[in-house]
Design a protein around this motif. Structure first.
Motif, short mmCIF file in Angstrom:
data_model
loop_
_atom_site.label_atom_id
_atom_site.label_comp_id
_atom_site.label_asym_id
_atom_site.label_seq_id
_atom_site.Cartn_x
_atom_site.Cartn_y
_atom_site.Cartn_z
N SER A 28 0.83 -1.21 0.00
CA SER A 28 0.00 0.00 0.00
C SER A 28 0.85 1.25 0.00
N HIS A 29 1.96 1.23 0.74
CA HIS A 29 2.82 2.41 0.75
C HIS A 29 3.49 2.64 -0.60
N SER A 30 3.80 1.59 -1.31
CA SER A 30 4.38 1.77 -2.65
C SER A 30 3.35 2.43 -3.58
N ILE A 31 2.09 2.04 -3.47
CA ILE A 31 1.03 2.65 -4.29
C ILE A 31 0.86 4.12 -3.92
N MET A 32 0.88 4.41 -2.61
CA MET A 32 0.73 5.80 -2.16
C MET A 32 1.88 6.67 -2.67
N ILE A 33 3.06 6.11 -2.75
CA ILE A 33 4.23 6.89 -3.19
C ILE A 33 4.23 7.11 -4.69
N TYR A 34 3.96 6.06 -5.47
CA TYR A 34 4.18 6.12 -6.92
C TYR A 34 2.92 6.37 -7.76
N TRP A 35 1.73 6.03 -7.24
CA TRP A 35 0.54 6.10 -8.09
C TRP A 35 -0.47 7.17 -7.67
N ASP A 91 -2.58 11.77 -0.63
CA ASP A 91 -2.06 10.46 -1.05
C ASP A 91 -3.13 9.38 -0.90
N THR A 92 -4.39 9.82 -0.73
CA THR A 92 -5.52 8.88 -0.84
C THR A 92 -6.23 9.07 -2.17
N MET A 150 6.01 -0.18 -13.01
CA MET A 150 6.74 -1.34 -12.52
C MET A 150 7.37 -1.12 -11.15
N GLN A 151 7.54 0.13 -10.73
CA GLN A 151 8.03 0.38 -9.37
C GLN A 151 7.10 -0.28 -8.36
N VAL A 152 5.80 -0.10 -8.55
CA VAL A 152 4.81 -0.67 -7.62
C VAL A 152 4.65 -2.17 -7.83
#
Length: 315
Positions: A159-166, A179-180, A302-304
């Motif tokens: 979830s934190h990767s999604i919040m950071i990158y997407w 970031d929501t 691809m980061q996420v």
């Protein structure tokens, strides 16, 4: 020390009575900071808040994907039995999750910072609550039987990767960005990755060149034979993320289309990471002198996906 048992019992009861009064302030820690009824040292006050808002990973995992309603609160005895955590503790943790969710779900800025500022808890604990709030706000599917093997720690990292990158905070800063809130333009642009389906042979050639020297012969032949299904799964998931339902089912799709086939074909964790690294870099190398927009989209996507599959792949 020779103290009579009555004195010890009286002292313990005093602590319980004091706690029952302090607990009212703990529901809104800013009030605990401002009150003058209880003379608390700063480190003692911080410890009480941190302990009160502590959450067990096993309980957090059970709460994920559930509606934070009074009806679910009544069923927490099942959570207690399953996790071996006392019912009173389960209720405290559930109430804290619900309280924090209501306080920060619509606040501008980042979840972790907002939770820290309003509840005065540590960064590590705030990140746990941020994960729960984020997955609840976006309604990610985490409760299906095939996902039960995933721990709270796995989903925390994902979830934190999604919040950071997407989310919009990836390219923008400022209190007006949440970031929501998913970056809708980015998710729509991911449809452009469909053009990579026509470059399957080139990508496969580059991936095989990279992996042949580092994989066992059997593993290499399996990859060679099933490359198309893995490749198309990655592209299909990307192209459908702009739809809310597909986004919510991200973990389900990754499990069904990649994790389960890899398990069935005997992949180990190292093989998964080498494949993801190789396929990411192969596309970046292929597009280096062609389409920079496709290159940036693929890298951000691809980061996420790499982080999620790394955490989701359990042998």
């Amino acid at each position: 020390m020779g103290a009579p048992i009555d004195l010890i019992a009286s002292d313990v009861l005093d602590h319980y009575r004091t706690y029952s009064l302090i607990e009212l302030y703990l529901h809104a820690p800013t009030k605990l900071m401002e009150q003058s009824c209880f003379q608390l040292e700063p480190h003692t006050r911080d410890l009480i808040i941190e302990k009160y808002y502590s959450i067990d990973d096993v309980v957090a995992r059970e709460i994920l994907g559930k509606k934070l309603t009074s009806r679910y609160r009544k069923d927490l005895d099942e959570v207690g039995e399953k996790t071996c955590v006392k019912l009173k503790s389960c209720r405290r943790q559930f109430d804290n999750v619900k309280r924090i969710f209501r306080a920060v779900e619509e606040l501008p800025g980042t979840l972790t910072n907002n939770i820290k500022q309003h509840f005065f808890i540590s960064n590590e604990l705030a990140k746990k609550y941020a994960c729960i709030v984020f997955l609840a706000c976006l309604r990610f599917e985490t409760s299906k039987k095939k996902l039960q093997y995933l721990s709270f720690s796995d989903l925390l990292t994902c979830s934190h990767s999604i919040m950071i990158y997407w989310t919009y905070t990836y390219q923008h800063t400022g209190p007006e960005y949440y970031d929501t809130e998913m970056d809708k333009e980015f998710l729509l642009d991911l449809r452009e990755l469909r053009c990579l389906l026509d470059k399957e042979k080139e990508i496969k050639h580059l991936v095989c060149l990279r992996l042949k020297p580092v994989l066992l012969e059997r593993a290499f032949h399996e990859l060679d034979g099933n490359f198309r299904s893995y490749w198309r799964a990655l592209i299909t998931i990307a192209c459908n993320l702009h739809r809310n339902r597909e986004l919510r089912d991200l973990f389900v799709d990754l499990c069904e289309k990649l994790v389960e086939p890899w398990r069935q074909n005997g992949w180990n964790h190292d093989q998964v990471n080498k494949f993801l690294s190789s396929i990411t870099q192969s596309v970046l190398d292929l597009e280096i002198s062609r389409d920079q927009e496709t290159r940036c989209l693929w890298d951000r996507y691809m980061q996420v996906i790499t982080i999620c599959l790394d955490k989701m792949y359990h042998i």
